[in-house]
Motif scaffolding. Structure first.
Motif, PDB file in Angstrom:
ATOM      1  N   LEU A  96       0.698  -1.235   0.146  1.00 30.48           N
ATOM      2  CA  LEU A  96       0.132   0.130  -0.048  1.00 30.48           C
ATOM      3  C   LEU A  96       0.852   1.214  -0.147  1.00 30.48           C
ATOM      4  O   LEU A  96       0.637   2.252  -0.651  1.00 30.48           O
ATOM      5  CB  LEU A  96      -0.939  -0.192   1.037  1.00 30.48           C
ATOM      6  N   TYR A 126      -7.632   6.619  -1.327  1.00 30.17           N
ATOM      7  CA  TYR A 126      -7.569   5.068  -1.637  1.00 30.17           C
ATOM      8  C   TYR A 126      -8.229   4.691  -2.889  1.00 30.17           C
ATOM      9  O   TYR A 126      -7.403   3.983  -3.803  1.00 30.17           O
ATOM     10  CB  TYR A 126      -8.006   4.237  -0.595  1.00 30.17           C
ATOM     11  N   LYS A 127      -9.217   4.830  -2.886  1.00 30.70           N
ATOM     12  CA  LYS A 127     -10.403   4.397  -4.015  1.00 30.70           C
ATOM     13  C   LYS A 127      -9.851   4.923  -5.591  1.00 30.70           C
ATOM     14  O   LYS A 127      -9.891   3.970  -6.265  1.00 30.70           O
ATOM     15  CB  LYS A 127     -11.517   4.802  -4.063  1.00 30.70           C
ATOM     16  N   ALA A 131      -5.817   2.348  -5.052  1.00 30.61           N
ATOM     17  CA  ALA A 131      -6.540   0.931  -5.172  1.00 30.61           C
ATOM     18  C   ALA A 131      -6.385   0.519  -6.706  1.00 30.61           C
ATOM     19  O   ALA A 131      -5.902  -0.920  -6.838  1.00 30.61           O
ATOM     20  CB  ALA A 131      -7.948   0.818  -4.895  1.00 30.61           C
ATOM     21  N   LEU A 134      -2.936  -1.424  -7.064  1.00 27.89           N
ATOM     22  CA  LEU A 134      -2.291  -2.271  -6.073  1.00 27.89           C
ATOM     23  C   LEU A 134      -2.776  -3.625  -6.612  1.00 27.89           C
ATOM     24  O   LEU A 134      -3.520  -4.118  -7.637  1.00 27.89           O
ATOM     25  CB  LEU A 134      -3.287  -2.388  -4.868  1.00 27.89           C
ATOM     26  N   SER A 138      -3.268  -7.702  -2.082  1.00 27.88           N
ATOM     27  CA  SER A 138      -3.286  -6.392  -1.396  1.00 27.88           C
ATOM     28  C   SER A 138      -4.558  -5.756  -1.312  1.00 27.88           C
ATOM     29  O   SER A 138      -4.946  -5.295  -0.437  1.00 27.88           O
ATOM     30  CB  SER A 138      -2.030  -5.588  -1.824  1.00 27.88           C
ATOM     31  N   ARG A 139      -5.101  -5.620  -2.462  1.00 21.02           N
ATOM     32  CA  ARG A 139      -6.484  -4.867  -2.438  1.00 21.02           C
ATOM     33  C   ARG A 139      -7.600  -5.710  -1.828  1.00 21.02           C
ATOM     34  O   ARG A 139      -8.244  -5.246  -1.138  1.00 21.02           O
ATOM     35  CB  ARG A 139      -6.669  -4.672  -4.056  1.00 21.02           C
ATOM     36  N   LYS A 140      -7.549  -7.008  -2.080  1.00 16.67           N
ATOM     37  CA  LYS A 140      -8.379  -7.665  -1.541  1.00 16.67           C
ATOM     38  C   LYS A 140      -8.376  -7.742  -0.005  1.00 16.67           C
ATOM     39  O   LYS A 140      -9.153  -7.645   0.865  1.00 16.67           O
ATOM     40  CB  LYS A 140      -8.065  -9.295  -1.733  1.00 16.67           C
ATOM     41  N   TRP A 142      -7.044  -5.227   2.005  1.00 15.70           N
ATOM     42  CA  TRP A 142      -7.439  -3.750   2.313  1.00 15.70           C
ATOM     43  C   TRP A 142      -9.195  -3.462   2.160  1.00 15.70           C
ATOM     44  O   TRP A 142      -9.910  -2.636   2.880  1.00 15.70           O
ATOM     45  CB  TRP A 142      -6.907  -2.680   1.822  1.00 15.70           C
ATOM     46  N   GLU A 143      -9.781  -4.296   1.370  1.00 12.08           N
ATOM     47  CA  GLU A 143     -11.047  -4.138   1.081  1.00 12.08           C
ATOM     48  C   GLU A 143     -11.982  -5.009   1.482  1.00 12.08           C
ATOM     49  O   GLU A 143     -13.376  -4.941   1.471  1.00 12.08           O
ATOM     50  CB  GLU A 143     -11.301  -3.966  -0.571  1.00 12.08           C
ATOM     51  N   LYS A 151     -14.452  -2.262   6.623  1.00 12.68           N
ATOM     52  CA  LYS A 151     -13.334  -2.372   5.813  1.00 12.68           C
ATOM     53  C   LYS A 151     -12.073  -1.825   6.275  1.00 12.68           C
ATOM     54  O   LYS A 151     -11.751  -1.000   6.885  1.00 12.68           O
ATOM     55  CB  LYS A 151     -13.646  -1.731   4.347  1.00 12.68           C
ATOM     56  N   ILE A 153      -9.369  -0.839   4.940  1.00 10.15           N
ATOM     57  CA  ILE A 153      -8.981   0.396   4.566  1.00 10.15           C
ATOM     58  C   ILE A 153      -9.506   1.720   5.318  1.00 10.15           C
ATOM     59  O   ILE A 153      -8.794   2.804   5.451  1.00 10.15           O
ATOM     60  CB  ILE A 153      -9.194   0.747   2.890  1.00 10.15           C
TER      61      ILE A 153
END
Length: 405
Positions: A96, A126-127, A131, A134, A138-140, A142-143, A151, A153
């Protein structure tokens, strides 16, 4: 991926020769360690870089943890930094930060996201800005949602440094202090080292003499929140009561360094970084290093891996610097010798290894095979100096070894 991560952590933490009760504690710690532990790493990167003398062209292997130090090493201009970690949450945090440095438009935005780390706008930042860049894992992370159903994030809109195992531990410590009518933030209001010591002696020190505190800290599980497994608890305590050891370490943190230059003190006593323009921050978060971070960020590689496995897959004579944090405190003799055999195989002439221990002495003599240990020069005086200057203050020793060939 989750099954592999569980195996990696269990292999590192659960002692094979431990008694059944000890193994139960090890497994409890391994379970706690699977989530976010350190939003900020608790080893001083300035001390690391001074001891290691990282320079241009060098290849560095380290343990990622919160990735603060791995990122900060880039300010020394190495050719490559590979940061490995058993914990997928730490890997996701490192990635991140990498994506943010690559894609955020300016230092101010980066600082608001990672230094202040509690602005509502960070969710949208972030969005839209991080994101899309990423990797999927990693995205999975944080979300996806944490145990509260929110969430992950969202940690960056509520204060990331109040999250994770250590953040929760510090929060509980602040709550306990309030029950004893102690305001830990008073240390941060002190105008001098003398004032800091006066606050410590008057308010903080007496807590460690309380019967409940002494009883509580006698149990290894009480320090899980510090990221200290049962095996390391024994090394930290030695022949003393844990309350005595913790009091001495907290005294160093509160009294030996000015709070104007110690962001570890701000994390411990204020639960976050100071917000003034001149606030002490890790090197990677300092304004003066923003340009270097952007220019060199592609030199950092963060991986979910065991460091022995990583070194085993590396070429011979390919590494210049190794940062082992306190990981060896967790190891049995077999694991220790496997690690150093791989370090020797991959070390270039003059390579340096820096690590920390819960107890003061280096743990290598008497445990590492003589044939391996004799190939290294231990810098005892330099190690003692680095230990004294380590602002995080929680370790008994910082140790520096140089490869003699």
């Amino acid at each position: 991926m989750a099954v592999v991560a569980k195996r990696i952590i269990d292999d590192a933490v659960v002692r094979k020769d431990a008694k059944p009760g000890e193994k139960l504690l090890d497994r409890a710690f391994a379970l706690a360690f699977k989530g976010l532990v350190y939003a900020q790493i608790w080893e001083d990167p300035v001390v690391d870089m001074e001891g290691l003398e990282i320079g241009p062209g060098m290849r560095v292997m380290c343990i990622a943890s919160g990735s603060c130090n791995a990122l900060s090493y880039l300010t020394a201009d190495p050719a490559e930094v590979v940061a490995v970690d058993l914990n997928r949450a730490h890997v996701a945090l490192g990635k991140l930060k990498i994506a943010a440095i690559r894609n955020l438009p300016n230092y101010e935005r980066f600082r608001r996201f990672f230094a202040e780390a509690d602005h509502k706008e960070n969710g949208a930042v972030y969005k839209t800005m991080i994101a899309p860049h990423l990797d999927r894992e990693s995205r999975k992370y944080w979300e996806s949602r944490d145990l509260t159903g929110r969430k992950r994030i969202g940690h960056f809109t509520r204060g990331i440094y109040r999250q994770g195992l250590l953040g929760g531990f510090i929060g509980i410590a602040h709550l306990a202090a309030k029950l004893y009518r102690i305001d830990l933030a008073r240390v941060l209001e002190a105008g001098s080292l003398e004032d800091q010591r006066a606050v410590f002696e008057a308010e903080l020190a007496p807590v460690f003499d309380k019967k409940f505190v002494r009883w509580l800290t006698d149990h290894p599980a009480s320090l899980f929140g510090l990221g200290i497994p049962p095996a390391q608890y024994k090394a930290l305590a030695g022949d003393e009561k844990m309350a005595v050891v913790l009091k001495r370490r907290l005294e160093k943190l509160a009294c030996d360094f000015s709070v104007q230059d110690n962001y570890f003190a701000w994390q411990a006593f204020g639960r976050g970084y100071d917000r003034c323009a001149a606030a002490p921050l890790p090197p990677y978060l300092e304004r003066r290093n923003w340009g270097a971070m952007q220019a060199r960020i592609d030199r950092l590689d963060v991986r979910n891996a065991n460091m022995v496995d990583y070194l085993r897959s590396s070429d011979a004579r390919s590494q210049d610097r190794y940062v082992l944090l306190d990981a060896q405190d967790w190891m049995d003799d077999r694991q220790l010798n496997e690690l150093w055999a791989q370090i020797i195989r991959t070390a270039r002439p003059g390579a340096r290894v820096l690590f920390r221990t819960a107890a003061e002495p280096s743990l290598l003599p008497g445990r590492l095979n003589d044939g391996l240990l004799e190939r290294w020069t231990y810098h005892a005086a330099r190690s003692a100096e680095l230990t004294a200057r380590d602002r995080s203050s929680i370790y008994g020793g910082v140790h520096l070894y140089e490869f003699a060939g």
